[in-house]
Write a protein that holds these residues in place. Structure first.
Motif, PDB file in Angstrom:
ATOM      1  N   ALA A 191       0.835  -1.202   0.000  1.00 25.05           N
ATOM      2  CA  ALA A 191       0.000   0.000   0.000  1.00 25.05           C
ATOM      3  C   ALA A 191       0.868   1.250   0.000  1.00 25.05           C
ATOM      4  O   ALA A 191       0.574   2.239  -0.686  1.00 25.05           O
ATOM      5  CB  ALA A 191      -0.933  -0.005   1.206  1.00 25.05           C
ATOM      6  N   SER A 192       1.953   1.208   0.746  1.00 20.17           N
ATOM      7  CA  SER A 192       2.887   2.330   0.777  1.00 20.17           C
ATOM      8  C   SER A 192       3.545   2.526  -0.583  1.00 20.17           C
ATOM      9  O   SER A 192       3.725   3.665  -1.052  1.00 20.17           O
ATOM     10  CB  SER A 192       3.946   2.093   1.852  1.00 20.17           C
ATOM     11  OG  SER A 192       4.915   3.108   1.836  1.00 20.17           O
ATOM     12  N   ALA A 193       3.896   1.417  -1.260  1.00 18.06           N
ATOM     13  CA  ALA A 193       4.496   1.518  -2.602  1.00 18.06           C
ATOM     14  C   ALA A 193       3.539   2.170  -3.583  1.00 18.06           C
ATOM     15  O   ALA A 193       3.959   2.922  -4.470  1.00 18.06           O
ATOM     16  CB  ALA A 193       4.895   0.129  -3.093  1.00 18.06           C
ATOM     17  N   ALA A 194       2.251   1.901  -3.422  1.00 16.00           N
ATOM     18  CA  ALA A 194       1.254   2.542  -4.290  1.00 16.00           C
ATOM     19  C   ALA A 194       1.267   4.053  -4.106  1.00 16.00           C
ATOM     20  O   ALA A 194       1.202   4.819  -5.074  1.00 16.00           O
ATOM     21  CB  ALA A 194      -0.133   1.972  -3.992  1.00 16.00           C
ATOM     22  N   ARG A 195       1.354   4.501  -2.857  1.00 13.99           N
ATOM     23  CA  ARG A 195       1.398   5.939  -2.608  1.00 13.99           C
ATOM     24  C   ARG A 195       2.674   6.557  -3.175  1.00 13.99           C
ATOM     25  O   ARG A 195       2.643   7.660  -3.734  1.00 13.99           O
ATOM     26  CB  ARG A 195       1.291   6.218  -1.103  1.00 13.99           C
ATOM     27  CG  ARG A 195      -0.071   5.881  -0.514  1.00 13.99           C
ATOM     28  CD  ARG A 195      -0.217   6.411   0.892  1.00 13.99           C
ATOM     29  NE  ARG A 195       0.639   5.711   1.846  1.00 13.99           N
ATOM     30  CZ  ARG A 195       0.309   4.597   2.486  1.00 13.99           C
ATOM     31  NH1 ARG A 195      -0.869   4.028   2.256  1.00 13.99           N
ATOM     32  NH2 ARG A 195       1.135   4.042   3.353  1.00 13.99           N
ATOM     33  N   VAL A 196       3.781   5.856  -3.036  1.00 15.32           N
ATOM     34  CA  VAL A 196       5.037   6.342  -3.613  1.00 15.32           C
ATOM     35  C   VAL A 196       4.908   6.487  -5.127  1.00 15.32           C
ATOM     36  O   VAL A 196       5.346   7.487  -5.716  1.00 15.32           O
ATOM     37  CB  VAL A 196       6.189   5.382  -3.254  1.00 15.32           C
ATOM     38  CG1 VAL A 196       7.447   5.722  -4.047  1.00 15.32           C
ATOM     39  CG2 VAL A 196       6.485   5.426  -1.756  1.00 15.32           C
TER      40      VAL A 196
END
Length: 546
Positions: free
Chosen positions: A150-155
């Protein structure tokens, strides 16, 4: 939990994260390695999954959607060469600053560089044409928490939105078994989904820079604002541009792709379809500005190009959020969003009495419209249909508010020359990042899909042939898209180059540059189950459009 279950849940978490960050469309092409991600995408509420068989068409459809909305569109492809078919669309997204997120499925590391089938090095597939390339590793890795995806998506979305906006590449490894466990097929990857997502920041002008440039505007006797082509999601508001131009005492020359054009109703001193004026040999004597404020990318105009490149060219201030869009190498730069920069300059410089300057331009606009009307008059008994009349008839038939995509080469330039008065208020879509003619059928489909509005795509025959394979997208999705092809037997824009009069034999010139397609596009439409009509004269064209 099994590896297949972890893999499927990680894929769903990644896609839900992209949705929460602002994505709404995932364009999926077929493939076994990407299957877990494709199945997960269908289980993320708030994401529309669009199936497109050909990766090249898929990429330009995603580009068209993102260009119209400003939201990042997501692409999914399987391993091997599949993702490489995105490259032309990524080049355009890079140059035009349009947000895309491409997600390639990959074979696991132990199969790379071993001649395993459908396996290539995908880690740097798009080189310098992406804002970020991120290898996510194996989705089934038990040591990676799902929150990391999920964090990679935001990045990824943060990088895609910039500034500058552009494409991002995510690469994810998947291991067999690829089929998710049956008990997970009823899973829905719910989440926040209703937040604001990630928004691109505004670039406000530096007051000190504005203060240094404003005296130049205050001292100008013949100022002009020039607005070149931008993605539809960043179209300039015509009424505001006109208001600021009037306050400054400047004429605002707005190209079709700027958004502030083609019958917006704003009125003088905003001038659309100005190309006949600036190409006129006598224009330089009284109509050339002494200061130009260029908003964003360089204009397409051949006439303005000649003005800016000539000795004694007007001084220019380029207002751009990033980069230096100045191929003439002689501008002052104000780093700001174009409209914010123009507002700041207008406020700092104040107004001035430039009535005589504006009056000269207003007379020129009336004269150009009268000349344009005469040029478009039908001659009794004249056979065939010229490009200019065909394009004028198409534009005149469109209802206000419609979306029209104008292909590069002749359609866009002919619109600047021959858009008939009174011009309809249209939303104009262009592809002026790398200025190619590829992917325009799919791009029109993406615009229609993302906006829900009908789109008319005006293409030359070479551009239509370039993307004839994307007709299957129009058929499969039943999208409200009409493709009007100006079939003038090849790339006739090359006839405007010096090479056309350089002594080349006609056959050699055609073989090297014009390259007539000699393809029956009516039959091509029929092959895809799309009805097509042929119009050989003005009356037939009007009937077809009606």
């Amino acid at each position: 939990m099994s590896a297949a279950a972890r893999q499927f849940r990680a894929a769903g978490t990644l896609l839900a994260g992209l949705r929460d960050a602002g994505a709404r469309i995932v364009v999926v092409s077929p493939g076994a390695r990407s299957m877990p991600i494709a199945l997960a995408a269908r289980r993320v509420p708030g994401l529309e999954t669009v199936a497109v068989r050909d990766e090249r068409s898929a990429a330009f459809l995603a580009l068209g959607a993102a260009r119209s909305t400003g939201r990042p569109a997501v692409l999914l492809a399987t391993s091997g060469s599949a993702g490489a078919h995105w490259h032309p669309a990524f080049v355009e997204a890079d140059a035009a600053e349009i947000p895309l997120v491409g997600l390639t499925a990959d074979r696991p590391p132990e199969l790379r560089h071993r001649r395993a089938p459908q396996t290539i090095d995908q880690t740097d597939l798009f080189a310098r044409h992406v804002r970020l390339a991120l290898d996510l590793g194996a989705l089934s890795d038990p040591d990676v928490p799902r929150a990391a995806f999920a964090s990679a998506a935001r990045v990824a979305v943060r990088a895609a939105l910039g500034p500058p906006a552009g494409p991002v590449h995510l690469n994810a490894s998947l291991r067999k078994p690829l089929e998710p466990p049956g008990e997970l097929l009823d899973l829905r990857f719910d989440g926040p989904g209703d937040g604001p997502g990630i928004r691109p920041p505004r670039c406000e002008p530096d007051p000190e820079a504005v203060g240094a440039l404003a005296p130049r505007l205050a001292a100008a006797q013949r100022p002009a604002i020039v607005a070149g082509p931008v993605p539809a999601c960043r179209a300039l508001p015509a009424d505001r541009v006109r208001e600021l131009a009037a306050r400054i005492g400047a004429v605002a020359l707005c190209e079709a792709g700027s958004g502030a054009t083609l019958g917006d109703g704003a009125g003088f001193p905003l001038v659309d379809a100005f190309e006949p004026i600036v190409r006129c040999p006598s224009a330089g004597s009284g109509l050339m500005p002494d200061l130009v404020i260029q908003l964003g990318p360089p204009p397409v105009s051949k006439g303005l190009d000649a003005w800016f490149a000539a000795p004694g060219a007007p001084a220019r201030i380029v207002v751009a959020a990033h980069g230096v869009p100045d191929p003439w190498h002689a501008a002052h730069l104000l780093a700001a969003d174009p409209l914010a920069g123009l507002e700041a300059l207008a406020e700092a410089a104040g107004g001035a009495d430039r009535a005589a300057w504006l009056a000269r331009w207003e007379r020129a606009v009336r004269a150009a419209d009268e000349a344009r009307g005469r040029a478009l008059e039908e001659v009794p008994g004249q056979a065939g249909l010229r490009e200019s009349r065909a394009l004028a008839a198409v534009l005149a038939r469109l209802a206000p508010g419609r979306h029209v995509l104008l292909a590069n080469s002749l359609p866009l330039r002919e619109a600047e020359l021959f858009a008939p008065p009174p011009r309809t208020a249209l939303s104009v879509i262009t592809q002026r990042g790398a200025s190619g003619i590829d992917g325009l059928v799919a791009g029109a489909a993406g615009a229609a899909l993302a906006t829900g509005a009908p789109v008319l795509a005006v293409l030359g025959d070479v551009a239509a042939l370039h993307d004839v394979g994307s007709l299957h997208v129009l058929r499969d999705r039943a999208l409200p898209v009409v493709v009007a092809v100006i079939d003038n037997r090849g790339g006739r824009i090359f006839e405007q180059l010096p090479a056309a009069s350089s002594g080349l034999a006609a056959g050699e010139f055609e073989a090297a540059l014009v390259m007539p397609p000699r393809v029956d596009l009516i039959a091509a439409g029929a092959a895809f189950g799309i009805p097509a009509l042929r119009a050989g004269d003005a009356a037939a064209l009007r009937a077809a459009l009606d």
